[in-house]
Design an enzyme around this catalytic site. Structure first.
Site, PDB file in Angstrom:
ATOM      1  CD  GLU A 286       6.577   0.033   9.702  1.00 16.92           C
ATOM      2  OE1 GLU A 286       7.727   0.566   8.870  1.00 16.92           O
ATOM      3  OE2 GLU A 286       5.533   0.581   9.448  1.00 16.92           O
ATOM      4  CB  CYS A 321      11.258   1.315   7.604  1.00 19.75           C
ATOM      5  SG  CYS A 321       9.481   1.478   6.954  1.00 19.75           S
TER       6      CYS A 321
END
Length: 539
Positions: A286, A321
């Site tokens: 990720e 993020c």
């Protein structure tokens, strides 16, 4: 006697804070004169390293945490521990299935502990001390973690290992599909969510029968240690996982020698690609998130949409993020005054309540340079912000700027010489804004197609045809749609992760845990009987 008195005084302080004997760290007491000391965990023992790193307080620069700076000559126990884990894992559907029940029980007790107001407050304050964010954001992280634990209490752990069976060709034959652990695994997590990301991924690894080596960012690893101590209090053996603190080079060497069967990495694209190369693709990632939001043609719920845009871009000082990196604003929203509303909301953020604060991975100088680079694009202009924060003691190695937005015309944004600069992720309170009309939708989709990171996205519109067109032409793994759509938010009730990459990881749901922390195994049972007179012809 002095040692006994010290232990008694420490116990009294813990009880006064309401976190009982499992707690090691006091967020109110950590300071330059009383630094907290973090430990490694290996073979069930909390151990120091010969050297340590000094972590400065993000708000005043005081050396308030000492973290093991594990050296290469100290890694042998970690390597040996990883190598000792069988490929079949600590448990699997056919080996020690009682451990699924054990983890359900431990998780239930941990969830109950996290539900205590004083424990929630304790972890929220630890998060704020190490990765400064507002009280609401810090508490939100603790509550998501607690709800995750509630979700996987009791029998829910064993349900993660649910398989299937298919009838065979004859009596005694059947195929059975199982979710099988990898055995030795590694988990590397970032600074921005010191509790939520490592806990959700670590627990998923443990549930499925793996033994993880966990490395949390050195600036915030104190929070993970505190949670592991809580798990131990709730019945977990400390031999279930290892924690190595230190520099990336050291952890990389442990992995190179120990050879984990799989690794989950959350962090920068640069490190993600290095790990993928070093470990021959045996990774789940990720990584970077340059996340887009498209405001559709239908203007409604104006104040709410403006608030959500501000939250997505600037909550946690943009250090998510999933933060809104670029905003595609339809002409109708521009005419309704959205730019002014965004500027007003951004201007209300203050260091005093940590609605804006230190940026732990990008310096002020770097963010100012990026602003100036974008302003060189023809037609670009500074919408608001763009200046360093003033009147603070944030250390120079961190960043500190006002919430900032730079407008870049859509036609210029798409040009080859500009697109890479515009879509460079700045992990701080910084976003790009552009404007489009109905005829520009193909150009928006071109921009989305050319972007390389596909984590979160939002289509803010209740126009079904418009929304369906955008959704059908894009790939972001976690996409919100509708007038209340956002880019941020990684709760425990839905999948969160990127898409468009076979290495893409997920977090928080049964599907994510099964994907990242287990592999499929098929066992075909064929017990007979062999039919009487069966022809044994060669073929």
């Amino acid at each position: 006697m002095l040692a006994a008195r010290h232990c008694s005084q420490q116990a009294a302080r813990l009880l006064a804070r309401g976190v009982a004997s499992w707690s090691k760290f006091d967020p109110a007491a950590m300071s330059g004169t009383n630094p907290a000391t973090v430990s490694n965990l290996v073979y069930g023992e909390w151990v120091p390293a010969e050297k340590h790193m000094v972590i400065p307080d993000p708000l005043n620069g005081e050396p308030f945490i000492q973290v093991p700076d594990t050296q290469l000559y100290e890694i042998e126990p970690f390597v040996a521990s990883m190598k000792a884990v069988p490929k079949s894992g600590m448990h699997n559907p056919l080996k020690d299935p009682e451990r699924y029940v054990m983890w359900g029980d431990i998780t239930a007790r941990a969830a109950a502990e996290m539900h205590r107001p004083e424990v929630e407050d304790h972890f929220a304050r630890l998060i704020q001390r190490t990765s400064p964010k507002s009280q609401a954001q810090a508490r939100g992280e603790v509550r998501v973690t607690r709800k995750f634990l509630e979700n996987f209490s009791g029998d829910q752990v064993r349900f993660l290992a649910r398989g299937f069976s298919v009838p065979g060709d004859h009596v005694g034959q059947a195929s059975h599909g199982y979710r099988w652990p990898y055995g030795p695994v590694a988990l590397i997590t970032p600074f921005n969510f010191p509790l939520e990301i490592p806990v959700l991924q670590m627990m998923g690894a443990l549930y499925m029968g793996n033994k993880p080596l966990v490395h949390s960012d050195h600036k915030v690893c104190l929070v993970l240690e505190e949670f592991v101590r809580l798990l131990h209090h709730c019945g977990m053996s400390l031999t279930e996982l290892d924690i190595c603190n230190g520099r990336g080079q050291t952890v990389n060497e442990i992995m190179a020698q120990g050879q984990p069967r799989s690794t989950l990495f959350t962090g920068s694209k640069r490190v993600a690609e290095k790990l993928a190369k070093d470990f021959h693709g045996k990774v789940y990632l990720e990584d970077a998130g340059f996340d887009w939001k498209i405001l559709g043609p239908d203007v409604q719920d104006f104040d709410y949409v403006a608030w959500q845009c501000d939250q997505d871009a600037y909550a946690c000082s943009g250090q998510k993020c999933s933060a809104q990196s670029i905003l595609f604003m339809h002409d109708n929203w521009a005419e309704a005054g959205l730019e002014k509303a965004l500027a007003q909301r951004a201007g209300q953020r203050r260091l005093e309540d940590l609605t804006v604060g230190p940026v732990l991975s990008v310096t002020t100088e770097r963010m100012m340079q990026h602003k100036e680079r974008l302003l060189q694009i023809p037609g670009a202009r500074l919408m608001f912000g763009g200046e360093p924060l003033s009147g603070h003691s944030i250390p120079k190695q961190y960043g500190a700027i006002q919430p900032t937005a730079v407008f870049v015309p859509l036609n210029e944004l798409l040009k080859e010489g500009n697109f890479e600069a515009v879509t460079t992720e700045i992990f701080g309170p910084f976003q790009v804004v552009t404007q489009y009309g109905d005829h520009d939708v193909p150009h928006i989709l071109e921009a989305c197609e050319r972007m390389e990171a596909h984590l979160t996205a939002a289509v803010v519109s209740n126009d079904i045809r418009f929304t369906q067109h955008i959704l059908g032409s894009t790939v972001n793994g976690t996409t919100y749609a509708g007038i209340r759509a956002r880019t941020t938010g990684a709760p425990q009730n839905h999948w969160f992760g990127p898409a468009g990459d076979p290495r893409a990881a997920g977090i928080g749901t049964p599907e994510a845990i099964k994907l990242v922390w287990s592999t499929h195994r098929e066992i075909i049972q064929d017990y007979g009987p062999v039919p009487h007179g069966f022809s044994l012809q060669q073929s």
